[in-house]
Write an enzyme that holds these catalytic residues in place. Structure first.
Site, short mmCIF file in Angstrom:
data_model
loop_
_atom_site.label_atom_id
_atom_site.label_comp_id
_atom_site.label_asym_id
_atom_site.label_seq_id
_atom_site.Cartn_x
_atom_site.Cartn_y
_atom_site.Cartn_z
N ASP A 82 0.86 -1.19 0.00
CA ASP A 82 0.00 0.00 0.00
C ASP A 82 0.89 1.23 0.00
OD1 ASP A 82 -3.23 0.28 0.72
OD2 ASP A 82 -2.07 2.10 1.06
N TYR A 85 -11.70 6.59 -14.96
CA TYR A 85 -11.81 5.34 -14.20
C TYR A 85 -12.41 4.23 -15.05
CZ TYR A 85 -13.37 2.29 -10.34
OH TYR A 85 -13.60 1.23 -9.49
N LYS A 93 -10.53 0.80 -16.15
CA LYS A 93 -11.06 -0.50 -15.76
C LYS A 93 -11.36 -1.37 -16.98
CE LYS A 93 -10.91 -0.16 -11.30
NZ LYS A 93 -9.87 -0.95 -10.58
#
Length: 314
Positions: free
Chosen positions: A38, A174, A178
């Site tokens: 992360d 986005y 995707k």
């Protein structure tokens, strides 16, 4: 009785919170040693100072439960950082077996208002980030196979979204990223199958800090102890399954998953076909064929978000 992922090692990106955290915990519960990656920025738009704390906390949680885990602070959209992430898994656990790509950010804007940086940053983290880690994992698996190792085991689970399937007016960056991830997944599935590797993508529905606006007002638990229908814990078991030996025959697939439901998405199919009556189409002929066809269908084939998601506001 051995666990399904016992003896395997995994990387989960974006695993400090939300979906990635739930997936890392599930893989560990099933027996995998996990590299918890992360970048730790507090803003869902990728803003704020990077912090090792989110990844370290999840890794510590896995270790406290009796598992094996190591934290990794790094931005997977950086090519060399992705190399180092895969190297860390190999150094710590001897090899890499499972890659779960989940890291992402949001910078929502209508297409007519979106800036170049808002476009580039989202595509970079989601799509390039998926590519970077996939590339180095693939190099690792192919190298082992070329060196004569038999029974190389590799699993890739990528994170797409129904924003790609159904559209999302305020998320052109986005949705495009995707959609690109699905293309990356199917290409990787074909290229890597010969080395014992599968690649699949999921479209998860989960209530996280990334989606708090999308799912605001949708049904939440009504009783104490009841699991949220949109909890990431509903998604994690599918990731565990796709990472397991049981899913050896699942490759190049796209699955939608949320509270108690898994849907297998078919590849696009031809819904209508027209042939020219002459050597080549003319404008007039296309007008006579296509205009009536689309006039008989719902305008734009658009649907309300609640219909697409199959969710009800509560």
């Amino acid at each position: 009785m051995s666990l399904p992922l016992e003896g395997l090692s995994a990387i989960v990106t974006g695993a400090g919170r939300g979906l990635g955290r739930a997936e890392a915990l599930e893989l560990a519960r099933l027996g995998a040693a996990v590299v918890v990656n992360d970048y730790g920025q507090p803003g869902r738009d990728g803003s704020g100072a990077a912090s090792a704390a989110p990844a370290e906390e999840v890794a510590a949680e896995i270790v406290a439960a009796g598992g094996r885990a190591v934290a990794h602070l790094g931005d997977v959209s950086d090519f060399e950082t992705a190399r180092g992430l895969v190297d860390l898994a190999v150094t710590e656990f001897g090899k890499l077996d499972v890659l779960v790509n989940n890291a992402g950010i949001l910078r929502d804007r209508m297409v007519f208002s979106m800036t170049e940086d808002e476009w580039d940053s989202v595509v970079r983290v989601h799509l390039k980030g998926h590519f970077n880690t996939t590339h180095f994992a693939a190099v690792h698996w192919r190298g082992r196979s070329k060196a004569g190792e038999t029974g190389v085991y590799g699993r890739i689970v990528n994170t797409s979204s129904e924003a790609f399937l159904a559209g999302s007016a305020g998320q052109p960056n986005y949705a495009a990223a995707k959609g690109g991830i699905v293309g990356l997944t199917t290409s990787s599935a074909l290229a890597l199958a010969r080395y014992g590797v599968t690649a699949n993508a999921i479209c998860p529905r989960a209530r996280t800090r990334m989606t708090e606006d999308v799912f605001a007002g949708f049904a939440e638990p009504t009783a104490e102890g009841e699991l949220d229908p949109l909890s990431p814990e509903h998604v994690a078991p599918l990731v565990g399954y796709l990472a397991s030996p049981a899913a050896a025959g699942v490759n190049g697939q796209l699955l939608v998953v949320h509270g108690g439901m898994v849907a297998i998405v078919e590849r696009p199919r031809v819904s209508a076909k027209f042939d020219t009556a002459k050597e080549a189409f003319t404008y007039e002929e296309l007008d006579g064929l296509l205009t009536p066809h689309y006039a008989s269908r719902p305008t734009g084939e658009t649907f309300a978000a609640s219909e697409v998601l199959g969710l009800k506001k509560g």
